[in-house]
Write a protein that holds these residues in place. Structure first.
Motif, short mmCIF file in Angstrom:
data_model
loop_
_atom_site.label_atom_id
_atom_site.label_comp_id
_atom_site.label_asym_id
_atom_site.label_seq_id
_atom_site.Cartn_x
_atom_site.Cartn_y
_atom_site.Cartn_z
N GLY A 154 0.78 -1.24 0.00
CA GLY A 154 0.00 0.00 0.00
C GLY A 154 0.80 1.28 0.00
N SER A 155 2.02 1.26 -0.51
CA SER A 155 2.87 2.46 -0.47
C SER A 155 2.28 3.59 -1.31
CB SER A 155 4.28 2.13 -0.97
OG SER A 155 4.89 1.16 -0.14
N LEU A 156 1.73 3.26 -2.47
CA LEU A 156 1.14 4.29 -3.32
C LEU A 156 -0.09 4.91 -2.65
CD1 LEU A 156 1.29 5.74 -6.06
CD2 LEU A 156 -0.18 3.94 -6.99
N SER A 157 -0.90 4.08 -2.03
CA SER A 157 -2.08 4.59 -1.32
C SER A 157 -1.67 5.49 -0.16
CB SER A 157 -2.93 3.42 -0.80
OG SER A 157 -3.40 2.62 -1.87
N ALA A 158 -0.61 5.10 0.55
CA ALA A 158 -0.13 5.92 1.67
C ALA A 158 0.34 7.28 1.17
CB ALA A 158 0.99 5.20 2.41
N TRP A 159 1.05 7.28 0.04
CA TRP A 159 1.49 8.55 -0.57
C TRP A 159 0.29 9.41 -0.91
CZ3 TRP A 159 0.30 10.19 -5.57
CH2 TRP A 159 0.93 11.36 -5.98
N TRP A 160 -0.70 8.82 -1.56
CA TRP A 160 -1.87 9.59 -1.99
C TRP A 160 -2.65 10.13 -0.79
CZ3 TRP A 160 -7.15 9.56 -1.54
CH2 TRP A 160 -7.86 10.33 -2.48
N ASN A 161 -2.73 9.35 0.28
CA ASN A 161 -3.47 9.79 1.46
C ASN A 161 -2.82 10.97 2.17
OD1 ASN A 161 -5.66 7.98 1.33
ND2 ASN A 161 -4.47 6.34 2.28
N SER A 162 -1.54 11.18 1.94
CA SER A 162 -0.85 12.33 2.54
C SER A 162 -0.81 13.53 1.59
CB SER A 162 0.59 11.94 2.94
OG SER A 162 1.36 11.63 1.80
N ARG A 163 -1.46 13.38 0.45
CA ARG A 163 -1.43 14.40 -0.60
C ARG A 163 -2.53 15.44 -0.40
NH1 ARG A 163 0.65 15.37 -5.52
NH2 ARG A 163 -0.70 16.10 -7.19
N ALA A 164 -2.20 16.71 -0.56
CA ALA A 164 -3.19 17.79 -0.43
C ALA A 164 -4.00 17.98 -1.71
CB ALA A 164 -2.49 19.09 -0.04
N ALA A 165 -3.35 17.85 -2.86
CA ALA A 165 -4.03 18.07 -4.14
C ALA A 165 -5.09 16.99 -4.38
CB ALA A 165 -3.01 18.08 -5.28
N GLU A 166 -6.13 17.36 -5.07
CA GLU A 166 -7.23 16.44 -5.33
C GLU A 166 -6.96 15.51 -6.52
OE1 GLU A 166 -10.84 18.62 -5.71
OE2 GLU A 166 -10.80 19.34 -3.64
N THR A 167 -6.04 15.90 -7.37
CA THR A 167 -5.71 15.06 -8.52
C THR A 167 -4.27 14.60 -8.43
OG1 THR A 167 -5.07 17.00 -9.84
CG2 THR A 167 -7.36 16.22 -10.02
N PRO A 168 -3.92 13.45 -8.96
CA PRO A 168 -4.81 12.47 -9.59
C PRO A 168 -5.68 11.75 -8.57
CG PRO A 168 -2.61 11.56 -9.38
CD PRO A 168 -2.51 12.99 -8.95
N THR A 169 -6.71 11.10 -9.04
CA THR A 169 -7.61 10.33 -8.17
C THR A 169 -6.97 8.99 -7.81
OG1 THR A 169 -9.52 11.36 -9.21
CG2 THR A 169 -9.92 9.29 -8.06
N LEU A 170 -7.36 8.45 -6.65
CA LEU A 170 -6.97 7.09 -6.28
C LEU A 170 -8.22 6.23 -6.24
CD1 LEU A 170 -4.70 5.12 -5.14
CD2 LEU A 170 -5.62 5.69 -2.89
N ALA A 171 -8.17 5.08 -6.90
CA ALA A 171 -9.31 4.16 -6.91
C ALA A 171 -8.88 2.82 -6.31
CB ALA A 171 -9.84 3.97 -8.32
N PRO A 172 -9.25 2.55 -5.07
CA PRO A 172 -8.88 1.26 -4.47
C PRO A 172 -9.48 0.10 -5.26
CG PRO A 172 -9.70 2.81 -2.81
CD PRO A 172 -10.02 3.39 -4.15
#
Length: 213
Positions: free
Chosen positions: A43-61
């Protein structure tokens, strides 16, 4: 919607970093919307995205079993590109993800161990009948080994002309959910990512055209 799958049977090649950066590069180039899909149990990519302020790109589990259905739904929702990160060294899982790819991007460090390990990933791409390209990652500036790595990889397939160099800014930018494209948009690393996306985009559309003939 076009799908880019990052795959490498060897861990540490930079799949997650490349996936995050490519998705941001897609958005920055005006080619989006882009969506990230993390199929790595770590889940490293998900962890990166969850700490991201910008709304894009989207994450789709998505689980690997759900992936084909999820991709159809994302396509219907209007996403232009999906960038998928994969787990290392889990052959059956990677094979299932590769089947969904319009293009497989195989990152490889310029080291003898990494170059020897590339063959198994290439075999998986061949088995899935998916087009693939290489990206040399974590390269040292002006190192002879980098040139040798490009030559060795080119015997198997196309290699991105944009070499991803071993710079601290790649790692430091990922800490708070950003990329080098955002932390230093005029820097050398940002230029590398822009060039890499241009290469991937061109190869992906060329491969799509050849399959339609």
């Amino acid at each position: 919607m076009k799908t880019v799958v990052l795959a490498s049977q060897k861990g540490g090649a930079g799949k997650t970093t490349l996936a995050a950066h490519l998705a941001v590069a897609i958005e920055q180039a005006g080619d989006g919307p882009a969506v990230l899909i993390d199929t790595d149990p770590q889940g490293s990519l998900s962890a990166w995205w969850n700490s991201r302020a910008a709304e894009t790109p989207t994450l789709a589990p998505s689980t690997i079993a759900e992936l084909p259905t999820r991709l159809k739904a994302l396509d219907a929702a209007g996403f232009a590109y999906a960038v998928i990160d994969t787990p290392p060294a889990i052959t059956d899982s990677i094979r299932a993800v590769l089947a969904t790819a319009d293009l497989v991007l195989i990152p490889a460090r310029p080291s003898p161990h990494d170059l020897r390990a590339v063959g198994s990933t290439v075999d998986l791409a061949h088995d899935a009948a998916r087009p693939f390209v290489f990206a040399v990652t974590q390269a040292k500036a002006n190192a002879k080994l980098t040139t040798q790595a490009v030559a060795a990889l080119s015997q198997h397939g196309a290699v991105a002309g944009s070499i991803v160099h071993d710079r601290v800014d790649y790692a430091s930018s990922m800490i708070d959910g950003r990329t080098v494209i955002e932390t230093d948009p005029k820097g050398r690393s940002a230029a590398e990512m822009g060039e890499l996306w241009a290469f991937v985009k061109a190869r992906m559309h060329a491969s799509t055209k050849s399959r339609k003939r």
